[in-house]
Design a protein around this motif. Structure first.
Motif, mmCIF file in Angstrom:
data_model
loop_
_atom_site.group_PDB
_atom_site.id
_atom_site.type_symbol
_atom_site.label_atom_id
_atom_site.label_comp_id
_atom_site.label_asym_id
_atom_site.label_seq_id
_atom_site.Cartn_x
_atom_site.Cartn_y
_atom_site.Cartn_z
ATOM 1 N N GLN A 1 -8.825 -7.230 -86.071
ATOM 2 C CA GLN A 1 -9.705 -8.118 -85.301
ATOM 3 C C GLN A 1 -10.819 -7.303 -84.643
ATOM 4 O OE1 GLN A 1 -8.672 -9.677 -81.319
ATOM 5 N NE2 GLN A 1 -8.796 -11.729 -82.229
ATOM 6 N N GLU B 1 -12.367 -2.364 -83.331
ATOM 7 C CA GLU B 1 -11.441 -3.006 -84.270
ATOM 8 C C GLU B 1 -10.018 -2.723 -83.815
ATOM 9 O OE1 GLU B 1 -9.775 -2.731 -88.861
ATOM 10 O OE2 GLU B 1 -11.305 -1.314 -88.162
ATOM 11 N N THR B 2 -9.214 -3.767 -83.696
ATOM 12 C CA THR B 2 -7.827 -3.599 -83.285
ATOM 13 C C THR B 2 -6.964 -3.117 -84.454
ATOM 14 O OG1 THR B 2 -7.114 -5.842 -83.852
ATOM 15 C CG2 THR B 2 -8.140 -5.533 -81.683
ATOM 16 N N SER B 3 -5.715 -2.841 -84.169
ATOM 17 C CA SER B 3 -4.783 -2.375 -85.200
ATOM 18 C C SER B 3 -4.494 -3.441 -86.240
ATOM 19 C CB SER B 3 -3.477 -1.919 -84.554
ATOM 20 O OG SER B 3 -2.891 -2.985 -83.818
ATOM 21 N N ARG C 1 -13.744 -6.918 -81.710
ATOM 22 C CA ARG C 1 -14.024 -7.334 -80.338
ATOM 23 C C ARG C 1 -15.216 -6.549 -79.794
ATOM 24 N NH1 ARG C 1 -7.999 -6.781 -77.587
ATOM 25 N NH2 ARG C 1 -6.962 -8.481 -78.736
ATOM 26 N N TYR D 1 -7.314 1.258 -80.129
ATOM 27 C CA TYR D 1 -8.148 0.657 -81.161
ATOM 28 C C TYR D 1 -8.176 1.523 -82.409
ATOM 29 C CZ TYR D 1 -9.949 -2.952 -78.064
ATOM 30 O OH TYR D 1 -10.062 -4.034 -77.233
ATOM 31 N N ARG D 2 -8.211 0.857 -83.549
ATOM 32 C CA ARG D 2 -8.269 1.573 -84.817
ATOM 33 C C ARG D 2 -9.652 2.190 -85.028
ATOM 34 N NH1 ARG D 2 -9.370 -0.366 -90.439
ATOM 35 N NH2 ARG D 2 -8.239 1.018 -91.861
ATOM 36 N N ALA E 1 -9.137 -2.380 -73.041
ATOM 37 C CA ALA E 1 -8.946 -1.882 -74.391
ATOM 38 C C ALA E 1 -8.253 -0.531 -74.327
ATOM 39 C CB ALA E 1 -10.302 -1.735 -75.066
#
Length: 273
Positions: free
Chosen positions: A242, A237-239, A244, A11-12, A8
């Protein structure tokens, strides 16, 4: 769980909870390692960051824990939005909710909006304890056993470090094999899902039970970010929005399941929230 060796990085949002600073079980160095790899725009501290209950008997704050606090404060000063939601072990800080201290906002609960527009309730989760139907004596016994297993966990991982082996959660492995613990987790998850659905939200994010994972019911998503005394996991939280689960090395260990809305065919677990 889905696993991946992908590290990772960008990440946002990052959600962490149950760090239990002030105790010998706190895995501060592993969390610091993650925060060196992950630079979120927003960081949620979802309760039990400091174990004020344990510190009444014995306070432990070694350099690794002090360095972790300093790292989080540096993130806050550097532009990362840090939101602290006190839990049951640091409940005394709830009187500060609504304030902003050292660039850290303190809140009782928050509605987080993901990049893809979903609204998720974020709270520590101890408010659902009253809806879990487990005999009180079993809970007391379980708490005593949990403290004993955590001591074993420290001894086990101290030995693993001597042999150059990575961290491994003995406590988590034993918990997965205890039926009462699993019933408690199931009922807790149902209560959290019910609350999110009741408020018309897309899901729930919390900690408290030291069991990271995802669950869906009737179009609602449940997420638990885990802890930093046993499993050492965080929710990211991804950009693109999503969600994870990642471990202390930043490796992805689970990805949120697809949420499918289905007609309600039974009342499920009855709770009064």
């Amino acid at each position: 769980m889905h696993t991946s060796k992908t590290l990772a990085s960008d990440y946002r949002t990052l959600f962490i909870s149950d760090v239990h600073l002030g105790t010998p079980d706190c895995q501060a160095s592993l969390l610091s390692s993650l925060l060196r790899r992950v630079r979120p725009q927003r960081l949620y501290l979802v309760g039990d960051m400091v174990d004020l209950i344990a510190m009444r008997k014995r306070a432990v704050l070694p350099p690794a824990q002090q360095q972790l606090v300093a790292r989080i404060l540096r993130l806050a000063r550097g532009g990362c939005e840090v939101i602290y939601i006190p839990g049951n072990h640091d409940a005394a800080f709830r009187r500060l909710c609504g304030l902003r201290i050292h660039n850290v906002s303190i809140e009782r609960r928050v509605i987080h909006e993901t990049r893809d527009g979903r609204q998720l309730l974020v709270s520590h989760g101890d408010e659902f304890d009253t809806h879990v139907r487990i005999a009180p004596w079993l809970l007391m016994l379980g708490d005593g056993m949990h403290q004993f297993v955590l001591r074993l966990n420290r001894w086990c991982n101290g030995l693993r470090r001597v042999f150059g082996l990575p961290y491994w959660s003995l406590a988590g492995a034993l918990k997965r094999r205890v039926g009462t613990a699993q019933r408690y987790i199931d009922q807790f998850e149902q209560a959290a899902l019910h609350q999110a659905a009741r408020e018309g939200l897309d899901g729930y994010i919390g900690g408290h039970i030291h069991k990271a994972g995802f669950r869906t019911r009737d179009g609602v998503l449940y997420c638990n970010d885990g802890d930093w005394v046993e499993h050492c996991t965080a929710l990211a939280e991804t950009s693109t929005g999503q969600l994870r689960l990642i471990d202390w090395q930043g490796e992805v260990i689970a990805i949120e399941p697809k949420v499918v809305s289905t007609p309600v065919t039974s009342p499920g677990v009855l709770v009064n929230v």
